[in-house]
Design a protein around this motif. Structure first.
Motif, PDB file in Angstrom:
ATOM      1  N   ALA A 158       0.834  -1.207   0.000  1.00  0.00           N
ATOM      2  CA  ALA A 158       0.000   0.000   0.000  1.00  0.00           C
ATOM      3  C   ALA A 158       0.867   1.256   0.000  1.00  0.00           C
ATOM      4  N   LEU A 159       1.988   1.211   0.727  1.00  0.00           N
ATOM      5  CA  LEU A 159       2.908   2.348   0.734  1.00  0.00           C
ATOM      6  C   LEU A 159       3.518   2.555  -0.653  1.00  0.00           C
ATOM      7  N   GLU A 160       3.890   1.462  -1.311  1.00  0.00           N
ATOM      8  CA  GLU A 160       4.481   1.576  -2.647  1.00  0.00           C
ATOM      9  C   GLU A 160       3.486   2.171  -3.644  1.00  0.00           C
ATOM     10  N   ILE A 161       2.236   1.742  -3.572  1.00  0.00           N
ATOM     11  CA  ILE A 161       1.210   2.285  -4.466  1.00  0.00           C
ATOM     12  C   ILE A 161       0.988   3.763  -4.173  1.00  0.00           C
ATOM     13  N   SER A 162       0.957   4.133  -2.894  1.00  0.00           N
ATOM     14  CA  SER A 162       0.759   5.534  -2.523  1.00  0.00           C
ATOM     15  C   SER A 162       1.895   6.410  -3.016  1.00  0.00           C
ATOM     16  N   LEU A 163       3.132   5.942  -2.843  1.00  0.00           N
ATOM     17  CA  LEU A 163       4.285   6.716  -3.292  1.00  0.00           C
ATOM     18  C   LEU A 163       4.305   6.851  -4.811  1.00  0.00           C
ATOM     19  N   ARG A 164       3.985   5.759  -5.507  1.00  0.00           N
ATOM     20  CA  ARG A 164       3.954   5.803  -6.974  1.00  0.00           C
ATOM     21  C   ARG A 164       2.850   6.741  -7.456  1.00  0.00           C
ATOM     22  N   LEU A 165       1.698   6.678  -6.824  1.00  0.00           N
ATOM     23  CA  LEU A 165       0.587   7.545  -7.199  1.00  0.00           C
ATOM     24  C   LEU A 165       0.933   9.011  -6.942  1.00  0.00           C
ATOM     25  N   ALA A 166       1.538   9.295  -5.791  1.00  0.00           N
ATOM     26  CA  ALA A 166       1.905  10.672  -5.461  1.00  0.00           C
ATOM     27  C   ALA A 166       2.971  11.210  -6.403  1.00  0.00           C
ATOM     28  N   LEU A 167       3.955  10.368  -6.744  1.00  0.00           N
ATOM     29  CA  LEU A 167       5.033  10.806  -7.630  1.00  0.00           C
ATOM     30  C   LEU A 167       4.508  11.097  -9.035  1.00  0.00           C
ATOM     31  N   PHE A 168       3.736  10.184  -9.601  1.00  0.00           N
ATOM     32  CA  PHE A 168       3.205  10.386 -10.944  1.00  0.00           C
ATOM     33  C   PHE A 168       2.272  11.598 -10.994  1.00  0.00           C
ATOM     34  N   THR A 169       1.433  11.748  -9.969  1.00  0.00           N
ATOM     35  CA  THR A 169       0.517  12.887  -9.925  1.00  0.00           C
ATOM     36  C   THR A 169       1.277  14.198  -9.888  1.00  0.00           C
ATOM     37  N   SER A 170       2.317  14.265  -9.057  1.00  0.00           N
ATOM     38  CA  SER A 170       3.094  15.501  -8.910  1.00  0.00           C
ATOM     39  C   SER A 170       3.836  15.850 -10.194  1.00  0.00           C
ATOM     40  N   LEU A 171       4.457  14.849 -10.817  1.00  0.00           N
ATOM     41  CA  LEU A 171       5.221  15.106 -12.038  1.00  0.00           C
ATOM     42  C   LEU A 171       4.312  15.513 -13.197  1.00  0.00           C
ATOM     43  N   LEU A 172       3.170  14.863 -13.334  1.00  0.00           N
ATOM     44  CA  LEU A 172       2.260  15.182 -14.430  1.00  0.00           C
ATOM     45  C   LEU A 172       1.589  16.536 -14.244  1.00  0.00           C
ATOM     46  N   LEU A 173       1.417  16.952 -12.991  1.00  0.00           N
ATOM     47  CA  LEU A 173       0.756  18.232 -12.731  1.00  0.00           C
ATOM     48  C   LEU A 173       1.694  19.425 -12.845  1.00  0.00           C
ATOM     49  N   LEU A 174       3.001  19.206 -12.794  1.00  0.00           N
ATOM     50  CA  LEU A 174       3.929  20.334 -12.861  1.00  0.00           C
ATOM     51  C   LEU A 174       3.778  21.151 -14.154  1.00  0.00           C
ATOM     52  N   PRO A 175       3.817  20.544 -15.342  1.00  0.00           N
ATOM     53  CA  PRO A 175       3.627  21.365 -16.555  1.00  0.00           C
ATOM     54  C   PRO A 175       2.256  22.017 -16.623  1.00  0.00           C
ATOM     55  N   VAL A 176       1.226  21.333 -16.121  1.00  0.00           N
ATOM     56  CA  VAL A 176      -0.113  21.932 -16.083  1.00  0.00           C
ATOM     57  C   VAL A 176      -0.114  23.135 -15.141  1.00  0.00           C
ATOM     58  N   GLY A 177       0.535  22.974 -13.985  1.00  0.00           N
ATOM     59  CA  GLY A 177       0.614  24.071 -13.030  1.00  0.00           C
ATOM     60  C   GLY A 177       1.382  25.258 -13.570  1.00  0.00           C
ATOM     61  N   ILE A 178       2.459  24.985 -14.321  1.00  0.00           N
ATOM     62  CA  ILE A 178       3.233  26.071 -14.921  1.00  0.00           C
ATOM     63  C   ILE A 178       2.382  26.859 -15.909  1.00  0.00           C
ATOM     64  N   PHE A 179       1.686  26.139 -16.792  1.00  0.00           N
ATOM     65  CA  PHE A 179       0.872  26.812 -17.805  1.00  0.00           C
ATOM     66  C   PHE A 179      -0.263  27.605 -17.170  1.00  0.00           C
ATOM     67  N   LEU A 180      -1.051  26.962 -16.295  1.00  0.00           N
ATOM     68  CA  LEU A 180      -2.208  27.637 -15.715  1.00  0.00           C
ATOM     69  C   LEU A 180      -1.776  28.721 -14.726  1.00  0.00           C
ATOM     70  N   GLY A 181      -0.762  28.423 -13.915  1.00  0.00           N
ATOM     71  CA  GLY A 181      -0.312  29.426 -12.947  1.00  0.00           C
ATOM     72  C   GLY A 181       0.201  30.676 -13.626  1.00  0.00           C
ATOM     73  N   ARG A 182       0.959  30.512 -14.698  1.00  0.00           N
ATOM     74  CA  ARG A 182       1.499  31.656 -15.444  1.00  0.00           C
ATOM     75  C   ARG A 182       0.379  32.432 -16.123  1.00  0.00           C
ATOM     76  N   ALA A 183      -0.542  31.708 -16.774  1.00  0.00           N
ATOM     77  CA  ALA A 183      -1.620  32.372 -17.498  1.00  0.00           C
ATOM     78  C   ALA A 183      -2.577  33.098 -16.549  1.00  0.00           C
ATOM     79  N   LEU A 184      -2.882  32.491 -15.411  1.00  0.00           N
ATOM     80  CA  LEU A 184      -3.792  33.126 -14.460  1.00  0.00           C
ATOM     81  C   LEU A 184      -3.123  34.312 -13.762  1.00  0.00           C
ATOM     82  N   ALA A 185      -1.829  34.185 -13.475  1.00  0.00           N
ATOM     83  CA  ALA A 185      -1.123  35.281 -12.807  1.00  0.00           C
ATOM     84  C   ALA A 185      -1.037  36.508 -13.689  1.00  0.00           C
ATOM     85  N   TRP A 186      -0.903  36.294 -15.008  1.00  0.00           N
ATOM     86  CA  TRP A 186      -0.725  37.414 -15.932  1.00  0.00           C
ATOM     87  C   TRP A 186      -1.981  37.735 -16.736  1.00  0.00           C
TER      88      TRP A 186
END
Length: 226
Positions: A5-33
């Motif tokens: 269960a720990l391995e699944i949680s860590l894998r899920l958290a890692l993939f979620t964080s990495l995949l959301l970074l480019p989305v966060g960059i695009f939306l955060g930049r566009a919303l800020a400006w």
């Protein structure tokens, strides 16, 4: 400790964080400006998971990926299995649920960049992509790290959305938060306490890092106040 269960949680958290970074960059930049039409509406949708009960979000997502929904049918035709109660479906649900945790730190970080810096980049002949890579991202790296830490830590403890979309399939969707709930239901408080202590320590360490990043931004402000 339920290591699987720990391995699944860590894998899920890692993939979620990495995949959301480019989305966060695009939306955060566009919303800020203020670069998006109907920006207030988009910002409200992005931050909706912060106030929406996780079970409600999980319910609507489960309906959207069911075998009767167009997206669910398309996924099944492409990959031969349903999204509901699978790791892939759980990953997509966590990306949606954790979107505000990736966008908010980057929105503040991009908002703190002096507009004169952007103007200077244009004068130097940099196109928007070059300015982003060579100037903006080095300036907002504390926001990038903060977005990763918030998303990673929150995904580790995600419960409502995980239970609604992934269920409790051992080796597939059984995360540490679900395991803690099951151990408490079985009155195995020692095992539940060990797993809860691990999540508590990770959350506390992440908050300490976030405070350090906040102090770093105060000491080295991006804006030019002269």
């Amino acid at each position: 400790m339920e290591w699987q269960a720990l391995e699944i949680s860590l894998r899920l958290a890692l993939f979620t964080s990495l995949l959301l970074l480019p989305v966060g960059i695009f939306l955060g930049r566009a919303l800020a400006w203020k670069q998006l039409p109907a920006g207030n509406w988009i910002q409200s949708l992005v931050f909706l998971p912060l106030v929406l009960p996780p079970t409600v979000l999980g319910y609507y997502f489960l309906v959207a990926i069911s075998g009767e929904a167009p997206f669910g049918q398309l996924w099944y035709s492409l990959f031969g299995h349903q999204l509901a109660f699978s790791f892939e479906g759980l990953l997509l649900a966590c990306i949606l649920a954790n979107l505000p945790f990736a966008v908010q730190p980057l929105m503040h970080a991009f908002g703190n960049i002096d507009p004169e810096i952007r103007d200077a980049a244009r004068v130097c002949g940099l196109n928007p992509w070059q300015a982003l890579i060579r100037i903006e991202l080095p300036l907002v790296w504390p926001g990038l790290l903060g977005a990763f830490l918030l998303t990673f830590t929150h995904t580790l403890g995600e419960f409502g959305v995980v239970l609604m979309v992934g269920g409790n399939l051992e080796g597939e969707t059984r995360t540490l938060a679900i395991a803690i709930y099951d151990q408490v239901q079985a009155f195995n408080m020692q095992a539940a306490g060990q797993m809860a202590l691990l999540l508590l320590a990770l959350a506390f360490f992440s908050l300490l890092l976030l405070q350090w990043l906040g102090q770093l931004r105060v000491r080295k402000p991006v804006k030019n106040h002269e």
